[in-house]
Scaffold this active site. Sequence first.
Site, PDB file in Angstrom:
ATOM      1  N   ASP A 107     -79.095 -21.241  52.736  1.00 27.57           N
ATOM      2  CA  ASP A 107     -79.408 -19.869  52.300  1.00 27.57           C
ATOM      3  C   ASP A 107     -78.242 -18.931  52.606  1.00 27.57           C
ATOM      4  O   ASP A 107     -77.884 -18.069  51.787  1.00 27.57           O
ATOM      5  CB  ASP A 107     -80.722 -19.377  52.936  1.00 27.57           C
ATOM      6  CG  ASP A 107     -80.750 -19.517  54.462  1.00 27.57           C
ATOM      7  OD1 ASP A 107     -79.919 -20.261  55.018  1.00 27.57           O
ATOM      8  OD2 ASP A 107     -81.618 -18.865  55.083  1.00 27.57           O
ATOM      9  N   ASP A 129     -77.885 -28.067  43.054  1.00 26.69           N
ATOM     10  CA  ASP A 129     -78.314 -27.567  41.743  1.00 26.69           C
ATOM     11  C   ASP A 129     -78.285 -26.041  41.735  1.00 26.69           C
ATOM     12  O   ASP A 129     -77.728 -25.409  40.834  1.00 26.69           O
ATOM     13  CB  ASP A 129     -79.733 -28.081  41.456  1.00 26.69           C
ATOM     14  CG  ASP A 129     -80.233 -27.638  40.095  1.00 26.69           C
ATOM     15  OD1 ASP A 129     -79.447 -27.704  39.134  1.00 26.69           O
ATOM     16  OD2 ASP A 129     -81.406 -27.225  40.007  1.00 26.69           O
TER      17      ASP A 129
HETATM   18  C1  IPM Z   1     -78.206 -29.585  36.204  1.00 27.15           C
HETATM   19  C2  IPM Z   1     -79.504 -29.322  35.509  1.00 27.15           C
HETATM   20  C3  IPM Z   1     -80.399 -30.530  35.691  1.00 27.15           C
HETATM   21  C4  IPM Z   1     -80.691 -30.657  37.167  1.00 27.15           C
HETATM   22  C5  IPM Z   1     -81.689 -30.505  34.857  1.00 27.15           C
HETATM   23  C6  IPM Z   1     -81.396 -30.327  33.391  1.00 27.15           C
HETATM   24  C7  IPM Z   1     -82.524 -31.722  35.098  1.00 27.15           C
HETATM   25  O1  IPM Z   1     -80.072 -28.136  35.973  1.00 27.15           O
HETATM   26  O2  IPM Z   1     -77.529 -30.560  35.843  1.00 27.15           O
HETATM   27  O3  IPM Z   1     -77.855 -28.819  37.098  1.00 27.15           O
HETATM   28  O4  IPM Z   1     -81.624 -30.027  37.694  1.00 27.15           O
HETATM   29  O5  IPM Z   1     -79.988 -31.414  37.821  1.00 27.15           O
HETATM   30 MG    MG Z   2     -78.869 -27.074  37.325  1.00 29.77          MG
END
Ligand code: IPM
Ligand code: MG
Length: 368
Positions: free
Chosen positions: A224, A248
């Site tokens: 965070d 992500d």
């Molecule tokens: C990414 C995308 C993917 C993820 C999705 C589309 C499954 O957000 O490549 O960052 O969550 O990894």
């Molecule tokens: Mg993503």
Amino acid sequence: MTFKLLLLPGDGIGPEVIAEVERVIAWLTTKGARFSVERDLVGGAAFDAHGTPISEPAMKKALDADAVLFGAVGGPKWANAPYDKRPEAALLRLRKDLGLFANLRPAICFDALKDSSALKPEIVSGLDILIVRELTGGVYFGEPRGITKLPDGERRAVDTQVYTTGEIRRIARVAFELARKRRNKVASAEKHNVMHSGLLWKEEVTYVHGAEFKDVELSHILADNCAMQLVRNPKQFDVIVTDNLFGDVLSDEAAMLTGSIGMLPSASLGNRDEKTGKQRALYEPIHGSAPDIAGKGLANPIAAILSFAMCLRYSFAMMKEADLIERAVAKILDDGYRTKDIMQAGKREVGTQEMGSAVLAALDKLAA
Ligand code: IPM
Ligand code: MG
């Protein structure tokens, strides 16, 4: 040497941006490079054609290829597809079955675009950070997972965040090795104050550092706080290594610092086979399928083109050609070419194909 490429353009703007990459591939071919190029469907396009987001023959081609170039998947058309057949499931399967555990997401602010960032130009100008995201573990794949119905009629959902020492050590090594070729700094982001997986993460990264990478500067940061520091002072970072879910989120945040998510490439790499030297790899622009602008010729092909440059660098060791493409992109930005997503007053607004043509013209000039 002929390199085997599999193109998976996918949905939305995926096919438009991959078409521009194909022109760059053709250009390199005229300079003597050799590629054998296959294509297949992925995501919603594959679901429409085969009832599954990636067919078994397409999976086989991906396993055989030296590298996969991926466009984007998903869109409102498939919002009601069964959960295990949703377009994104193809991407997760590719990552898992190809063993692509290391996701490299650079966030670089091109000088010509420093005013496009939502942050003040002085905060992002010259920004060059690399997020190394673990990609085949954590909550994305952990078991148990699912939604169950309880006796009292309530429903209960479970996802499992799970990491082993081996998974943490191998991604840490990738991050340290990449840092050595950059500014030699790694920040490891986790939540050891709340999660056991975070505690193990911190301990294992510390172990790998002490055993193999003492020359690299390592810091630990709570995820965070990392999110906050990324908008407060992003240039304090060089390489950030983190798990699948935090990666992500943090990589989307980092992308936005640069002014346009339409500019950023990514690489997903597997282990290098000691015997054959083969390392599975998939390259994709991080922008996604952008269904709202799909088919209109508005998409920015630069992220896809830069993803191909990463492919040349990491999979084919074609460093000169990768540099050339990156310089061509910087040049056309300096020359004022802009797709709609990065348009600024006084610049020249162009569509997807025109941007591709500008890259090719710059390549011609730089190679002359
Ligand atoms: C990414 C995308 C993917 C993820 C999705 C589309 C499954 O957000 O490549 O960052 O969550 O990894
Ligand atoms: Mg993503």
